[in-house]
Design an enzyme around this catalytic site. Structure first.
Site, PDB file in Angstrom:
ATOM      1  N   THR A   1       0.867  -1.185   0.000  1.00 11.58           N
ATOM      2  CA  THR A   1       0.000   0.000   0.000  1.00 11.58           C
ATOM      3  C   THR A   1       0.901   1.232   0.000  1.00 11.58           C
ATOM      4  O   THR A   1       1.339   1.682  -1.044  1.00 11.58           O
ATOM      5  CB  THR A   1      -0.972   0.011   1.198  1.00 11.58           C
TER       6      THR A   1
ATOM      7  N   THR B   1       1.825  -8.306  12.496  1.00 11.72           N
ATOM      8  CA  THR B   1       2.038  -6.989  11.927  1.00 11.72           C
ATOM      9  C   THR B   1       1.584  -6.968  10.484  1.00 11.72           C
ATOM     10  O   THR B   1       2.160  -7.644   9.647  1.00 11.72           O
ATOM     11  CB  THR B   1       3.528  -6.595  11.980  1.00 11.72           C
TER      12      THR B   1
ATOM     13  N   ASN C   1      -0.002  10.545   6.423  1.00 14.76           N
ATOM     14  CA  ASN C   1      -1.233  10.044   7.041  1.00 14.76           C
ATOM     15  C   ASN C   1      -2.364  11.064   7.035  1.00 14.76           C
ATOM     16  O   ASN C   1      -3.514  10.694   7.253  1.00 14.76           O
ATOM     17  CB  ASN C   1      -0.927   9.540   8.448  1.00 14.76           C
TER      18      ASN C   1
END
Length: 383
Positions: A146, A179, A378
């Site tokens: 991603t 994770t 983010n």
């Protein structure tokens, strides 16, 4: 060769059109046997994505014949419809491969709260199945990225057997038992209980001790599949060590690719009363944003380390705490130690040692600094 380094596995990675960019976004990993043993660990986040809930059910049977993984959408917080999409994904893979849907694990990664485009995903499974290859591991690893800047693979060779793996992850790296998305494969002849024991021991000291940003994903999945194609059954200790080594390699790659990071921070807590104390202290240090900012600015601010230690329930005497940054003991006995100007922080890796002076237990946590690039990455992710 990643997940296809071990005999008995094929894989593919393709662009199904899930991502608007047109980048690869769908991977398929198939276990050709003769054994189909499997184990898995998943996020401990109470908000779990549909593929996590599905794959947890699949793993109860101890067998996985195939894994479908997609990037470009997490299929998390999508309600009953999202779970139906996961079920349909497994059913489609089973139909194409001639397998049982109850042995098909599914994993997804991407934005939370958005339904997957099934009109693209399901035909993509057919396309991926047509491209399955014993050399397809790298393409599969690329397809699950991603915000990752690089794909992540690792291989460890045993005597006549192999453990290989791939991982994706660059944000929300603060898991419980896993994770992000990881698929490990082996051609060793190991049953499901043996895989489960090795995987849980490995993740406990590798993926579970990566704490890049304090944020736990809804989708974290680690799967370990065994084909038995090597016809070798290694000693459990030897096998477990190989699994741990692959997990450790992948965990370090995750930290090295964390979103916007400029420092990789190795936090070692020593002389703790218990291992749990060491982990708690290490995680508290890893999540201290003031410290992470200081380290980004190459400031060896040991006071922020002590402040983080003080928020924990670990056993320690404040007047006996010692802290080293890059091997310089800047704090001794809870006070000023060696000259902080001796700390060289020019390089990417920063080593923090926190000595609790309470016992003989220790733990290592890996973290990153806090940067403007992380905030930008983010803040713009959904667009």
């Amino acid at each position: 060769m990643s997940v296809t380094a071990a005999k008995g596995f094929t894989a593919a990675g393709i662009a199904a059109g899930i991502k608007e960019s047109g980048s690869p976004d769908l991977a398929l990993v198939v276990n050709q046997g003769p054994r189909l043993a499997a184990a898995g660990v998943f996020t401990s986040n109470r908000v779990k994505a549909a593929p996590v809930l599905w794959s947890q059910q699949v793993l109860k049977g101890g067998q996985v014949s195939a894994v479908v993984l997609n990037s470009g959408g997490a299929n998390a917080c999508t309600g009953p419809g999202g779970f139906q999409d996961t079920h349909a994904t497994a059913e489609k893979a089973a139909e194409v491969l001639g397998h049982s849907a109850g042995e098909v694990a599914v994993a997804s990664t991407g934005l939370i709260g958005v339904r997957l485009p099934m009109d693209k995903l399901l035909p993509g499974i057919e396309k991926a199945a047509a491209g399955l290859s014993a050399h397809g591991g790298e393409k599969a690893a690329i397809a699950i990225k991603t915000t990752d800047t690089v794909h992540k693979t690792a291989v460890v060779q045993g005597e006549g057997w192999t453990v290989g793996g791939m991982a994706k992850g660059a944000g929300m790296l603060a898991p419980g038992l896993a994770t992000m998305l990881v698929v490990l494969t082996t051609d060793a002849d190991v049953d499901a209980p043996g895989l489960d024991a090795a995987l849980r021991a490995a993740t406990r000291k590798t993926f579970d001790r990566v704490d890049s940003d304090g944020c736990m994903s809804t989708n974290d999945t680690v799967l370990l599949l065994a084909s038995g194609a090597a016809e070798v059954t290694p000693a459990q200790e030897e096998f477990a060590e190989a699994v741990r080594a692959v997990c450790d390699d992948l965990a370090r790659q995750l930290i090295g690719d964390a979103e916007g990071a400029s420092k990789d921070i190795r936090i070692e807590v020593v002389n703790a009363a218990t291992e749990d104390d060491a982990v708690e202290v290490g995680r508290s240090i890893a999540r201290n944003n003031l410290l992470k900012c200081a380290l980004h600015g190459e400031d060896p601010n040991w006071g922020r380390v002590l402040s983080a230690i003080g928020t924990t329930s670990a056993a320690f005497d404040p007047d006996r705490l010692n802290v080293a940054i890059n091997d310089v003991w800047v704090c001794r006995n809870g006070s000023v130690g060696d000259d902080r100007d001796l700390v060289d922080m020019r390089y990417r890796e920063v080593r923090i040692t926190a000595d609790l002076a309470e016992g003989g237990e220790s733990a290592v946590i890996w973290a990153n600094d806090l940067t403007a690039d992380y905030v930008h990455e983010n803040s713009a992710y959904s667009s």
